[in-house]
Design an enzyme around this catalytic site. Sequence first.
Site, PDB file in Angstrom:
ATOM      1  CG  ASP A  99      -2.447   4.597  -1.710  1.00  0.00           C
ATOM      2  OD1 ASP A  99      -1.897   4.202  -0.668  1.00  0.00           O
ATOM      3  OD2 ASP A  99      -1.980   4.407  -2.844  1.00  0.00           O
ATOM      4  CD  GLU A 121       2.146   8.790  -3.087  1.00  0.00           C
ATOM      5  OE1 GLU A 121       1.328   7.896  -2.792  1.00  0.00           O
ATOM      6  OE2 GLU A 121       3.368   8.655  -2.943  1.00  0.00           O
ATOM      7  CD  GLU A 135      -3.714  -0.329  -1.116  1.00  0.00           C
ATOM      8  OE1 GLU A 135      -4.333  -1.002  -1.969  1.00  0.00           O
ATOM      9  OE2 GLU A 135      -3.162  -0.842  -0.130  1.00  0.00           O
ATOM     10  CG  HIS A 211       3.096  -4.935   1.031  1.00  0.00           C
ATOM     11  ND1 HIS A 211       1.917  -4.259   1.163  1.00  0.00           N
ATOM     12  CD2 HIS A 211       3.917  -4.099   0.369  1.00  0.00           C
ATOM     13  CE1 HIS A 211       2.030  -3.060   0.609  1.00  0.00           C
ATOM     14  NE2 HIS A 211       3.226  -2.940   0.113  1.00  0.00           N
ATOM     15  NE  ARG A 213      -6.678  -5.683   3.089  1.00  0.00           N
ATOM     16  CZ  ARG A 213      -5.997  -5.203   4.093  1.00  0.00           C
ATOM     17  NH1 ARG A 213      -4.878  -4.530   3.886  1.00  0.00           N
ATOM     18  NH2 ARG A 213      -6.402  -5.397   5.339  1.00  0.00           N
ATOM     19  CG  HIS A 245       4.425  -6.250   5.104  1.00  0.00           C
ATOM     20  ND1 HIS A 245       3.507  -6.454   6.103  1.00  0.00           N
ATOM     21  CD2 HIS A 245       4.160  -5.023   4.605  1.00  0.00           C
ATOM     22  CE1 HIS A 245       2.721  -5.389   6.207  1.00  0.00           C
ATOM     23  NE2 HIS A 245       3.102  -4.499   5.299  1.00  0.00           N
TER      24      HIS A 245
HETATM   25  C1  UD1 Z   1      -1.081  -1.245   4.641  1.00  0.00           C
HETATM   26  C2  UD1 Z   1      -1.911  -0.392   3.696  1.00  0.00           C
HETATM   27  C3  UD1 Z   1      -1.308  -0.404   2.297  1.00  0.00           C
HETATM   28  C4  UD1 Z   1       0.155  -0.070   2.316  1.00  0.00           C
HETATM   29  C5  UD1 Z   1       0.869  -0.972   3.302  1.00  0.00           C
HETATM   30  C6  UD1 Z   1       2.322  -0.593   3.399  1.00  0.00           C
HETATM   31  C7  UD1 Z   1      -4.356  -0.253   4.025  1.00  0.00           C
HETATM   32  C8  UD1 Z   1      -5.632  -0.957   3.867  1.00  0.00           C
HETATM   33  N1  UD1 Z   1      -3.263  -0.944   3.619  1.00  0.00           N
HETATM   34  O1  UD1 Z   1      -1.219  -2.591   4.193  1.00  0.00           O
HETATM   35  O2  UD1 Z   1      -1.997   0.532   1.490  1.00  0.00           O
HETATM   36  O3  UD1 Z   1       0.691  -0.275   1.030  1.00  0.00           O
HETATM   37  O4  UD1 Z   1       0.267  -0.833   4.586  1.00  0.00           O
HETATM   38  O5  UD1 Z   1       3.079  -1.600   4.020  1.00  0.00           O
HETATM   39  O6  UD1 Z   1      -4.295   0.849   4.499  1.00  0.00           O
HETATM   40  N2  UD1 Z   1       1.801  -5.779  10.973  1.00  0.00           N
HETATM   41  C9  UD1 Z   1       2.617  -5.911  12.091  1.00  0.00           C
HETATM   42  N3  UD1 Z   1       3.482  -4.893  12.393  1.00  0.00           N
HETATM   43  C10 UD1 Z   1       3.603  -3.785  11.640  1.00  0.00           C
HETATM   44  C11 UD1 Z   1       2.795  -3.656  10.494  1.00  0.00           C
HETATM   45  C12 UD1 Z   1       1.890  -4.654  10.177  1.00  0.00           C
HETATM   46  O7  UD1 Z   1       2.549  -6.897  12.797  1.00  0.00           O
HETATM   47  O8  UD1 Z   1       4.413  -2.904  11.966  1.00  0.00           O
HETATM   48  C13 UD1 Z   1       0.849  -6.864  10.644  1.00  0.00           C
HETATM   49  C14 UD1 Z   1      -0.369  -6.877  11.570  1.00  0.00           C
HETATM   50  O9  UD1 Z   1      -0.712  -8.207  11.818  1.00  0.00           O
HETATM   51  C15 UD1 Z   1      -1.446  -6.206  10.723  1.00  0.00           C
HETATM   52  C16 UD1 Z   1      -1.070  -6.693   9.336  1.00  0.00           C
HETATM   53  O10 UD1 Z   1       0.356  -6.678   9.314  1.00  0.00           O
HETATM   54  O11 UD1 Z   1      -2.744  -6.577  11.096  1.00  0.00           O
HETATM   55  C17 UD1 Z   1      -1.626  -5.914   8.183  1.00  0.00           C
HETATM   56  O12 UD1 Z   1      -1.420  -4.525   8.352  1.00  0.00           O
HETATM   57  P1  UD1 Z   1      -2.414  -3.512   7.569  1.00  0.00           P
HETATM   58  O13 UD1 Z   1      -1.953  -2.097   7.820  1.00  0.00           O
HETATM   59  O14 UD1 Z   1      -3.808  -3.834   7.857  1.00  0.00           O
HETATM   60  O15 UD1 Z   1      -2.199  -3.880   6.047  1.00  0.00           O
HETATM   61  P2  UD1 Z   1      -0.908  -3.814   5.129  1.00  0.00           P
HETATM   62  O16 UD1 Z   1      -0.967  -5.002   4.237  1.00  0.00           O
HETATM   63  O17 UD1 Z   1       0.292  -3.599   5.942  1.00  0.00           O
HETATM   64  N1  UDP Z   2      11.057  -0.025   3.061  1.00  0.00           N
HETATM   65  C1  UDP Z   2      11.866   0.001   4.194  1.00  0.00           C
HETATM   66  N2  UDP Z   2      12.282  -1.189   4.735  1.00  0.00           N
HETATM   67  C2  UDP Z   2      11.928  -2.386   4.209  1.00  0.00           C
HETATM   68  C3  UDP Z   2      11.078  -2.413   3.069  1.00  0.00           C
HETATM   69  C4  UDP Z   2      10.659  -1.213   2.531  1.00  0.00           C
HETATM   70  O1  UDP Z   2      12.212   1.071   4.688  1.00  0.00           O
HETATM   71  O2  UDP Z   2      12.346  -3.410   4.733  1.00  0.00           O
HETATM   72  C5  UDP Z   2      10.581   1.251   2.504  1.00  0.00           C
HETATM   73  C6  UDP Z   2      10.753   1.462   1.017  1.00  0.00           C
HETATM   74  O3  UDP Z   2      11.986   2.081   0.736  1.00  0.00           O
HETATM   75  C7  UDP Z   2       9.585   2.339   0.645  1.00  0.00           C
HETATM   76  C8  UDP Z   2       8.516   1.941   1.635  1.00  0.00           C
HETATM   77  O4  UDP Z   2       9.188   1.265   2.694  1.00  0.00           O
HETATM   78  O5  UDP Z   2       9.864   3.718   0.867  1.00  0.00           O
HETATM   79  C9  UDP Z   2       7.536   1.033   0.968  1.00  0.00           C
HETATM   80  O6  UDP Z   2       6.690   0.489   1.919  1.00  0.00           O
HETATM   81  P1  UDP Z   2       5.668  -0.653   1.564  1.00  0.00           P
HETATM   82  O7  UDP Z   2       6.221  -1.501   0.477  1.00  0.00           O
HETATM   83  O8  UDP Z   2       5.332  -1.296   2.857  1.00  0.00           O
HETATM   84  O9  UDP Z   2       4.379   0.149   1.098  1.00  0.00           O
HETATM   85  P2  UDP Z   2       3.889   0.745  -0.312  1.00  0.00           P
HETATM   86  O10 UDP Z   2       4.979   1.578  -0.880  1.00  0.00           O
HETATM   87  O11 UDP Z   2       3.540  -0.414  -1.168  1.00  0.00           O
HETATM   88  O12 UDP Z   2       2.676   1.515   0.052  1.00  0.00           O
END
Ligand code: UD1
Ligand code: UDP
Length: 372
Positions: A99, A121, A135, A211, A213, A245
């Site tokens: 999602d 999924e 999502e 983490h 939104r 995160h």
């Molecule tokens: C995204 C997904 C969310 C998912 C989550 C898992 C969307 C809109 N959101 O949210 O569904 O649950 O990932 O974690 O698709 N960043 C880094 N390094 C990384 C990853 C993220 O620096 O490896 C920082 C960046 O500044 C980036 C920000 O995190 O702009 C947000 O990342 P983004 O993918 O937009 O949103 P998430 O909150 O991570």
């Molecule tokens: N996870 C990981 N390392 C971490 C935190 C989470 O490998 O430090 C794994 C966790 O086991 C799960 C996935 O990341 O499988 C969840 O990711 P996240 O919480 O970012 O996204 P969501 O599940 O909410 O989409």
Amino acid sequence: MREKKKILLVFGTRPEAIKMAPLVKALAADDSFDTRVAVTAQHREMLDQVMECFGISADYDLNMMKHGQTLSDITARALQGLQAIMAGEQPDVVLVHGDTTTTFAGALAAFYEQIPVGHVEAGLRTGDKYAPYPEEINRRLTGVLTDFHFAPTETARQNLLHAGVDDKQIFVTGNTVIDALLQTVEAGCDLAEFIDAPVDWSKKILLLTCHRRENWGQPMREIFSAVRDLAAEFADELQVVCPVHKNPLVRELAEELLGDCENVHLIEPLEYRPFSKLMSLSYLVATDSGGMQEEAPALGKPVLVLREVTERPEALAAGTAQLIGNRYDTVYGGIKRLLTDEEAYAGMAHAANPYGDGHAVERIRDILKQVL
Ligand code: UD1
Ligand code: UDP
């Protein structure tokens, strides 16, 4: 006619990568398929960690993560980048997962190229347009574009039927996260190699992640404040471990509210192997993560969900998860109850696996052989 069926798997964030990795490996190992992987890299470091951990690599990498990226940024860049890849590869099917915005953009790009879509999924719903945001809408929109719905549970299948999807297009497979988890936990790992924070492992470990939104800002402030106060109140018996995160918005708040608590350990995101080990050593999990609501019950860990609603009702029904919301009072009260009420804790700390048996990937692979 092509001998092998070409499959393009698309993903971009940490959780999608974890849940797609076992499928990438199973399809790549099968002679019936020619497998390609395209990542948007909506996440960068957190995606790379997973790719490395599972030993998979991308054929295409859009490398699109930017700090401060907006939803329309990600959607627009992923859509354009992915459509170009699909136009060149012309796969027989595109597989997307879950999602995220990458998921929706991947499905839309495939539709624009008139390529069938498989949604792994599929069928999770809260029924609330804005929770989780974005999502809930990403998966509904993806569902409309999907030809093969790989639903993890019967509840998800029912949601799809309710949305008007033809039963013949729905396949209940279990969730691939359980495949990933069981394979990883079995491999074992020495946590000390990955965590250098001075965690007292003889104490109760509360594993905290946050983490989403809809929790950014005030709700996250209240969640972290509740944890801070509990950490002080239970200083003799509790250690909080919080892999933070990479999002700067999350990191700033975590540092501000939890950074100076002696028994709260803010650490970098962990690789999946040590993370699953950490989950298995925890007394209790508090999270707003989707994936962890599926993993913790499989490991017999009570999971307190830092959200108002969840699209994963199965663990609530199994009694291993509880929604405690994102406000100070409910978070404080929900965690404190499990720290002080042994009966309540025991009632939740039992293994349940409503999300799968670890063989979802084989089912998806075999279904793809039949339908393609
Ligand atoms: C995204 C997904 C969310 C998912 C989550 C898992 C969307 C809109 N959101 O949210 O569904 O649950 O990932 O974690 O698709 N960043 C880094 N390094 C990384 C990853 C993220 O620096 O490896 C920082 C960046 O500044 C980036 C920000 O995190 O702009 C947000 O990342 P983004 O993918 O937009 O949103 P998430 O909150 O991570
Ligand atoms: N996870 C990981 N390392 C971490 C935190 C989470 O490998 O430090 C794994 C966790 O086991 C799960 C996935 O990341 O499988 C969840 O990711 P996240 O919480 O970012 O996204 P969501 O599940 O909410 O989409």
